[in-house]
Write a protein that holds these residues in place. Structure first.
Motif, PDB file in Angstrom:
ATOM      1  N   TYR A 349       0.809  -1.221   0.000  1.00  0.00           N
ATOM      2  CA  TYR A 349       0.000   0.000   0.000  1.00  0.00           C
ATOM      3  C   TYR A 349       0.841   1.269   0.000  1.00  0.00           C
ATOM      4  O   TYR A 349       0.351   2.331  -0.385  1.00  0.00           O
ATOM      5  N   LEU A 350       2.113   1.150   0.400  1.00  0.00           N
ATOM      6  CA  LEU A 350       2.998   2.303   0.321  1.00  0.00           C
ATOM      7  C   LEU A 350       3.206   2.731  -1.121  1.00  0.00           C
ATOM      8  O   LEU A 350       3.479   3.903  -1.401  1.00  0.00           O
ATOM      9  N   TYR A 354      -0.741   4.971  -1.157  1.00  0.00           N
ATOM     10  CA  TYR A 354      -0.087   5.671  -0.045  1.00  0.00           C
ATOM     11  C   TYR A 354      -0.985   6.741   0.570  1.00  0.00           C
ATOM     12  O   TYR A 354      -0.836   7.097   1.745  1.00  0.00           O
ATOM     13  N   LEU A 357      -2.675   5.468   3.676  1.00  0.00           N
ATOM     14  CA  LEU A 357      -1.820   5.404   4.859  1.00  0.00           C
ATOM     15  C   LEU A 357      -1.695   6.777   5.500  1.00  0.00           C
ATOM     16  O   LEU A 357      -1.703   6.900   6.736  1.00  0.00           O
TER      17      LEU A 357
END
Length: 474
Positions: A349-350, A354, A357
């Motif tokens: 997911y980074l 992103y 997050l």
């Protein structure tokens, strides 16, 4: 002169008794159990008690009781076991969820009556046979009357009414279906009750990916993610046992203090994720103690990817490693390794999402104080005083003080490092916009690690000589 005498007496108490542990485990346990980890009546009493506990922790964080005997520690643990039983029977954890009543209805066993009978028997035997070690019998007692009921929590409470459980469960389902769990928007199960705090922001998954990864197999295999918390609590005790020379006293201390605490029922019932970090804390501190710094910093990277405020262990760790090695090169290099490992834990997911997050951070940044929070900021907000900025500044000043003290005093002991992290987290919680029982449960666990290491490091030191040495160091 009288003041100096009193001061010397207080210092002596701090040297020869684990006051820091008493404050961070026993007193905090009483507070979170008494108020069920929140302040719904917005009263000053829990805030006052937390302030007193924080000041005690701060005052006694400058010394370590180096020669406290295992016998005294075990006696203290036995006393806490008795208190925990009383709190479970009479306290709010049982009253709020009717734990003992539901257990009787579904399991057909009067757990309350059995608890009273067997704990009374243990107490009588403890009084009449003072020289006998009751560690084994107390462990069996804990397995029967605490661990076994904890295993039944998912059965007794199959659908707890709390957003964290609903969101985590759905997030795991999304993962199993190869769907991005951070794209889902959840309905407000509280019907706007907390809109004043969260400003009607979209309700999304705000827990970081590693939490889902750790919970995933337990939801898939056992049908309830809460079994993961029991596993991580137990594995924490076993890691302490194996990495501290297979010390049975260490296992007894950690096992009794973790599983007999009534708030552990609450943590597992409502699926608070904090317990997932516990074995990693154990590994970090024990690797650091054994000077296996690379492993310690790899674990530190994992810790920082679980919850945002665990990142404050990084500057503490770097300073402690500098005090140990007398060079900046290695601490900084290992610090970057921790950051790299933490970044890996945010994948994919980074890269793919992103923004989600960052939303988890922005969501709380844009939130206002919670009125029912166990924090000074939350308490004052009921009087239309939003002192979050000022209180955040106070927290920053305390953090600077802690880091400066580490530097100036050349602190290097792992026990000091646990103290410094505990005080730092305590300051963040008590001055934060929101802090509940699950936040303070972290401090209680750190106190268990502290006491376990302390018990394993028992040294036959002359009391007068040790007192003189510690007083002269001031």
């Amino acid at each position: 002169m009288k003041f100096d005498n009193y001061k010397a007496i207080l210092k002596e108490i701090g040297i020869f008794t684990p006051i820091f542990f008493v404050a961070n485990y026993f007193l905090l346990s009483l507070i979170v159990n008494l108020f069920l980890g929140a302040n719904p009546k917005q009263s000053f009493l829990p805030i006052f008690l937390l302030i007193i506990t924080f000041l005690i922790s701060l005052f006694y964080s400058n010394r370590i009781p180096e020669n406290i005997s295992q016998k005294k520690i075990l006696l203290l643990v036995d006393l806490i076991l008795l208190v925990n039983v009383i709190i479970l029977i009479t306290g709010k954890v049982n009253a709020e969820g009717q734990l003992l009543k539901i257990f009787k209805e579904k399991a057909g066993t009067n757990l309350k009556l059995l608890l009273i009978i067997f704990v009374s028997l243990l107490l009588i035997l403890r009084i009449y046979y003072r020289k006998i070690n009751f560690s084994f019998s107390n462990t069996i007692f804990t397995v029967a009357f605490f661990l076994f009921p904890l295993l039944l929590i998912p059965v007794l409470y199959p659908a707890p009414f709390i957003d964290v459980y609903i969101i985590l469960k759905q997030g795991i389902i999304d993962l199993s279906q190869n769907t991005d769990p951070y794209l889902r928007t959840f309905p407000d199960i509280y019907n706007g009750m907390y809109d004043y705090t969260y400003q009607k922001q979209e309700i999304k998954l705000v827990y970081w990916p590693l939490n889902l990864y750790l919970l995933y197999p337990f939801q898939m295999i056992f049908g309830d993610l809460r079994y993961a918390y029991l596993f991580f609590l137990m594995i924490s005790c076993l890691i302490l046992y194996f990495l501290i020379n297979r010390n049975k006293v260490v296992f007894y201390i950690s096992f009794i203090l973790l599983f007999t605490n009534p708030y552990t029922f609450y943590m597992i019932k409502y699926a608070w994720i904090d317990t997932l970090a516990f074995p990693f804390f154990v590994l970090y501190f024990l690797f650091f103690k054994k000077k296996k710094f690379l492993f310690a910093y790899l674990i530190l990277g994992i810790l920082m990817s679980l919850k945002l405020y665990f990142i404050f262990l990084l500057p503490i760790s770097i300073l402690y490693l500098y005090n140990e090695t007398k060079t900046w090169k290695r601490p900084i290099l290992l610090g970057f390794i921790s950051i790299f490992i933490s970044a890996l834990c945010f994948l994919p997911y980074l890269v793919t999402n992103y923004e989600a997050l960052f939303y988890s951070i922005i969501y709380f940044k844009n939130s206002l104080p919670r009125l029912d929070s166990l924090s000074i900021t939350g308490y004052l907000y009921q009087f239309d005083l939003n002192l979050n900025v000022l209180n955040s500044l106070i927290s920053i000043l305390i953090i600077i003080f802690i880091l400066f003290r580490i530097w100036k005093k050349k602190r290097s002991s792992v026990l000091f490092q646990i103290q410094d992290l505990s005080i730092l987290l305590f300051s963040l919680f008590i001055f934060g916009k929101q802090a509940f029982g699950n936040y303070y449960y972290n401090l209680m666990f750190l106190a268990i690690i502290y006491l376990s290491i302390l018990a394993a490091e028992e040294k036959p030191t002359d009391k007068k000589a040790l007192l003189k040495t510690n007083l002269n160091e001031n």
